[in-house]
Design an enzyme around this catalytic site. Sequence first.
Site, PDB file in Angstrom:
ATOM      1  N   LYS A  83       0.832  -1.206   0.000  1.00  0.00           N
ATOM      2  CA  LYS A  83       0.000   0.000   0.000  1.00  0.00           C
ATOM      3  C   LYS A  83       0.870   1.262   0.000  1.00  0.00           C
ATOM      4  CE  LYS A  83      -3.766  -2.451   2.305  1.00  0.00           C
ATOM      5  NZ  LYS A  83      -4.430  -2.773   3.580  1.00  0.00           N
ATOM      6  N   GLN A 119      -3.978  -1.439   9.986  1.00  0.00           N
ATOM      7  CA  GLN A 119      -3.973  -2.750   9.342  1.00  0.00           C
ATOM      8  C   GLN A 119      -4.566  -3.802  10.281  1.00  0.00           C
ATOM      9  OE1 GLN A 119      -3.071  -3.415   6.108  1.00  0.00           O
ATOM     10  NE2 GLN A 119      -3.854  -5.468   6.506  1.00  0.00           N
ATOM     11  N   ASP A 168     -10.625   3.382   4.994  1.00  0.00           N
ATOM     12  CA  ASP A 168     -11.147   2.023   4.849  1.00  0.00           C
ATOM     13  C   ASP A 168     -12.679   2.000   4.863  1.00  0.00           C
ATOM     14  OD1 ASP A 168      -9.110   0.207   4.371  1.00  0.00           O
ATOM     15  OD2 ASP A 168      -8.561   0.023   6.481  1.00  0.00           O
TER      16      ASP A 168
END
Length: 289
Positions: free
Chosen positions: A53, A97, A120
């Site tokens: 990412k 994460q 997210d």
Amino acid sequence: MTGQKIDGIAVANAVKERVRGAVKALQSDGVTPCLATVLVGENPASAVYVKNKQKACTEVGITTKDHKLPESFSQQEMNSLIDLLNNDNTVHGILVQLPLPKQLDEFATISRISPIKDVDGLTPYNVGLLSTGRAILKPCTPSGIMEMFDYYNIDLTGKHAVIINRSNLIGRPLYNLLLEKNVTVTTCHSKTQNLKEHCQKADIVITAVGDRTKFVLTADMVKDGAIVIDVGISRQDSKLVGDVDYDSIIKKASYVTPVPGGVGPMTVAMLLKNTVTAASINKGFGSGS
């Protein structure tokens, strides 16, 4: 018939190109989009995901702030870090994460992220907006799937979709995104009875089980001309595989995503898109911005 492979890499590259343009526009206005990544512990898969990412961010001009934290990191320390990032005007997106070590509460951690930095799309606020069709920051994998439908000009109106997944990351948000496009949606899961019959009736089958030893979508489970999206990913004989028996289904379906090279690249591309969107939203919030 032989169906068409949905090339996730090509679609992701198209998204990245749009993101590059948006980054340049923001930079010309004095804003450099920035993503803060938070990784707790030594999970090898998570470390690879975060690295990928960050690399993708660099490719499109997004800066990153890397936070690698020890396995013993406490909830209080996590709360303090998120508060710090929420209040940092140079940070536009926050990515924690998952999964987190057992001492950390995932819901409490995600809920603490500012909704306008929630790249997210998992905070309760953004989940609520998604359920009412008003979300701006949407979960990356589901929105990546919708982007693929758009890229291939697949008209979803009136179609019947079966989603084999009910998670907060994929199944639930995807249900809402498909409803927005006037799709009739059936959600299936590990307790669903007659799964094969549900799939055989569907115009679109989206599977996200991720365990080839427990489930494989085979050609006899889909009807002729179906659209098949494979979100599952696991390792089999040191190879990456999805949920779908691709070689047989491509001969029966109209469109199929491969693994690798299908949904996976889209997840990262939509994270980049969300980060730039968050930077645009955040512009004007806080002093000095």
